[in-house]
Design an enzyme around this catalytic site. Structure first.
Site, PDB file in Angstrom:
ATOM      1  N   GLY A  46      14.306  17.278  31.366  1.00  0.00           N
ATOM      2  CA  GLY A  46      14.418  17.846  29.963  1.00  0.00           C
ATOM      3  C   GLY A  46      13.265  18.847  29.789  1.00  0.00           C
ATOM      4  O   GLY A  46      12.349  18.802  30.557  1.00  0.00           O
ATOM      5  N   GLN A  51       7.260  24.511  25.973  1.00  0.00           N
ATOM      6  CA  GLN A  51       6.730  24.207  27.158  1.00  0.00           C
ATOM      7  C   GLN A  51       6.671  25.556  28.066  1.00  0.00           C
ATOM      8  O   GLN A  51       5.847  25.159  29.054  1.00  0.00           O
ATOM      9  CB  GLN A  51       7.433  22.952  27.998  1.00  0.00           C
ATOM     10  CG  GLN A  51       7.286  21.868  27.207  1.00  0.00           C
ATOM     11  CD  GLN A  51       8.151  20.532  28.089  1.00  0.00           C
ATOM     12  OE1 GLN A  51       9.345  20.311  27.677  1.00  0.00           O
ATOM     13  NE2 GLN A  51       7.452  20.098  29.027  1.00  0.00           N
ATOM     14  N   CYS A  94       6.975  13.888  31.547  1.00  0.00           N
ATOM     15  CA  CYS A  94       7.019  15.338  31.025  1.00  0.00           C
ATOM     16  C   CYS A  94       6.462  16.184  32.192  1.00  0.00           C
ATOM     17  O   CYS A  94       5.504  16.137  32.717  1.00  0.00           O
ATOM     18  CB  CYS A  94       6.292  15.046  29.769  1.00  0.00           C
ATOM     19  SG  CYS A  94       6.316  16.634  28.765  1.00  0.00           S
ATOM     20  N   LEU A  95       7.317  17.233  32.030  1.00  0.00           N
ATOM     21  CA  LEU A  95       6.806  18.480  32.956  1.00  0.00           C
ATOM     22  C   LEU A  95       5.440  19.226  32.602  1.00  0.00           C
ATOM     23  O   LEU A  95       4.642  19.769  33.253  1.00  0.00           O
ATOM     24  CB  LEU A  95       7.926  19.689  32.983  1.00  0.00           C
ATOM     25  CG  LEU A  95       9.165  19.187  33.665  1.00  0.00           C
ATOM     26  CD1 LEU A  95      10.114  20.202  33.461  1.00  0.00           C
ATOM     27  CD2 LEU A  95       9.064  18.747  35.083  1.00  0.00           C
ATOM     28  N   HIS A 136      12.310  12.642  22.925  1.00  0.00           N
ATOM     29  CA  HIS A 136      11.194  13.285  23.532  1.00  0.00           C
ATOM     30  C   HIS A 136      11.231  14.805  23.445  1.00  0.00           C
ATOM     31  O   HIS A 136      10.171  15.272  23.023  1.00  0.00           O
ATOM     32  CB  HIS A 136      11.199  12.588  25.112  1.00  0.00           C
ATOM     33  CG  HIS A 136      10.369  13.429  25.755  1.00  0.00           C
ATOM     34  ND1 HIS A 136       9.256  12.625  26.616  1.00  0.00           N
ATOM     35  CD2 HIS A 136      10.157  14.626  26.265  1.00  0.00           C
ATOM     36  CE1 HIS A 136       8.561  13.600  27.381  1.00  0.00           C
ATOM     37  NE2 HIS A 136       8.781  14.894  27.090  1.00  0.00           N
ATOM     38  N   GLU A 137      12.355  15.428  23.670  1.00  0.00           N
ATOM     39  CA  GLU A 137      12.232  17.140  23.605  1.00  0.00           C
ATOM     40  C   GLU A 137      11.978  17.489  22.227  1.00  0.00           C
ATOM     41  O   GLU A 137      11.379  18.163  21.746  1.00  0.00           O
ATOM     42  CB  GLU A 137      13.621  17.483  24.268  1.00  0.00           C
ATOM     43  CG  GLU A 137      13.839  17.118  25.678  1.00  0.00           C
ATOM     44  CD  GLU A 137      12.688  17.654  26.719  1.00  0.00           C
ATOM     45  OE1 GLU A 137      11.689  18.400  26.277  1.00  0.00           O
ATOM     46  OE2 GLU A 137      12.530  16.918  27.568  1.00  0.00           O
ATOM     47  N   HIS A 140       8.412  17.609  21.251  1.00  0.00           N
ATOM     48  CA  HIS A 140       7.727  18.681  21.644  1.00  0.00           C
ATOM     49  C   HIS A 140       7.950  19.830  20.393  1.00  0.00           C
ATOM     50  O   HIS A 140       7.034  20.645  20.255  1.00  0.00           O
ATOM     51  CB  HIS A 140       8.361  19.427  22.850  1.00  0.00           C
ATOM     52  CG  HIS A 140       8.012  18.752  24.013  1.00  0.00           C
ATOM     53  ND1 HIS A 140       6.776  18.792  24.417  1.00  0.00           N
ATOM     54  CD2 HIS A 140       8.665  18.011  25.088  1.00  0.00           C
ATOM     55  CE1 HIS A 140       6.497  18.218  25.721  1.00  0.00           C
ATOM     56  NE2 HIS A 140       7.889  17.475  26.200  1.00  0.00           N
TER      57      HIS A 140
HETATM   58 NI    NI Z   1       8.327  16.531  27.662  1.00  0.00          NI
END
Ligand code: NI
Length: 172
Positions: A46, A51, A94-95, A136-137, A140
């Protein structure tokens, strides 16, 4: 398509509240393609536009596992219509927090309304990993990271280590 640079926490750009997209046009579709390529290359499941330094309400997700064909889920301006009382706990990563994972508890089912890649309004009801991933996304988009859901002690340890990691990367 292009691989975009990922912003690693802690970084004030990850705290920005993303703005609504006026229209899903060619610019947004190209960005979503680049985000997918960036996510697949990482690899991750995701990614939100903030990000990669674009604070707009755009999310890409793909939970398909190799060797299954990709199943990209593209959400623009997602809004939660309904959350279940029932909760579910998943280990999240998470990236923007590479190599750190923690259990996070969230509503097990979610219904979202969003714009698809043709600028059409859609509604999706989902559970399991996809429900967690969407939440989660969507966090962000409000400047919230998964570590904001765990204890301050654990969060500070992770962010301190990432800060050190970034300093070392910068030095080379
Ligand atoms: Ni994330």
């Amino acid at each position: 398509m292009a691989i975009l640079p990922l912003i690693i926490a802690p970084d004030p750009r990850l705290k920005v509240i993303s703005t609504f997209v006026k229209k899903v046009d060619g610019r947004v579709r190209t960005l979503m393609e680049d985000m997918l390529e960036t996510m697949y290359a990482a690899p991750g499941i995701g990614l939100s536009a903030v990000q990669v330094g674009v604070p707009e309400r755009i999310i890409v997700i793909d939970l398909a596992k190799d060797p299954d064909p990709p199943e990209p889920v593209l959400l623009v301006n997602p809004e939660i219509i309904k959350l279940s009382d029932e909760l579910a706990t998943y280990e999240e990563g998470c990236l923007s927090l590479p190599e750190y994972y923690a259990d996070v508890t969230r509503p097990a089912e979610v219904t979202v309304r969003y714009l698809d890649q043709d600028n059409e309004i859609q509604t999706m009801q989902t559970d399991g990993m996809l429900a967690t991933c969407i939440q989660h996304e969507m966090d962000h988009l409000e400047g919230i990271l998964f570590v904001d859901h765990i204890s301050a002690l654990k969060r500070n340890i992770i962010l301190r280590k990432l800060k050190k990691f970034k300093r070392e990367e910068a030095v080379g």
